[in-house]
Design a protein around this motif. Structure first.
Motif: not given
Length: 88
Positions: A13, A15, A58-59, A62
């Motif tokens: 990911p 993030s 995108e989430e 992720e």
């Protein structure tokens, strides 16, 4: 187990913090790899948002990547545990 059966991660990911992403705990003398509190918090944010509304593409990607990392850590933990148990 051979290296050919060892799973590969397709991506991490974006993030995922590269420092402090994973913590190691000892459970009955066996090291267990877990996502850090920061990573678990991000996953919870995504899961809570998913329950309330649709995630962006995108989430979703992720969250899928975090699920893949979790599956990988589970595989590593099972493998380590099985190797240690087999030695004993």
């Amino acid at each position: 187990m051979t290296l050919s059966t060892f799973p590969k991660l397709s991506a991490l990911p974006a993030s995922l913090p590269l420092d402090s992403a994973i913590r190691i705990e000892l459970v009955e003398g066996i090291p267990i790899f877990r996502a850090s509190d920061a990573v678990q918090s991000r996953i919870e944010v995504l899961l809570n948002k998913q329950q309330e509304t649709a995630l962006s593409e995108e989430e979703e990607r992720e969250l899928d990547c975090y699920e893949e990392v979790d599956d990988y850590l589970s595989f590593v933990n099972r493998t380590v545990r099985n190797l240690i148990v087999a030695q004993n």
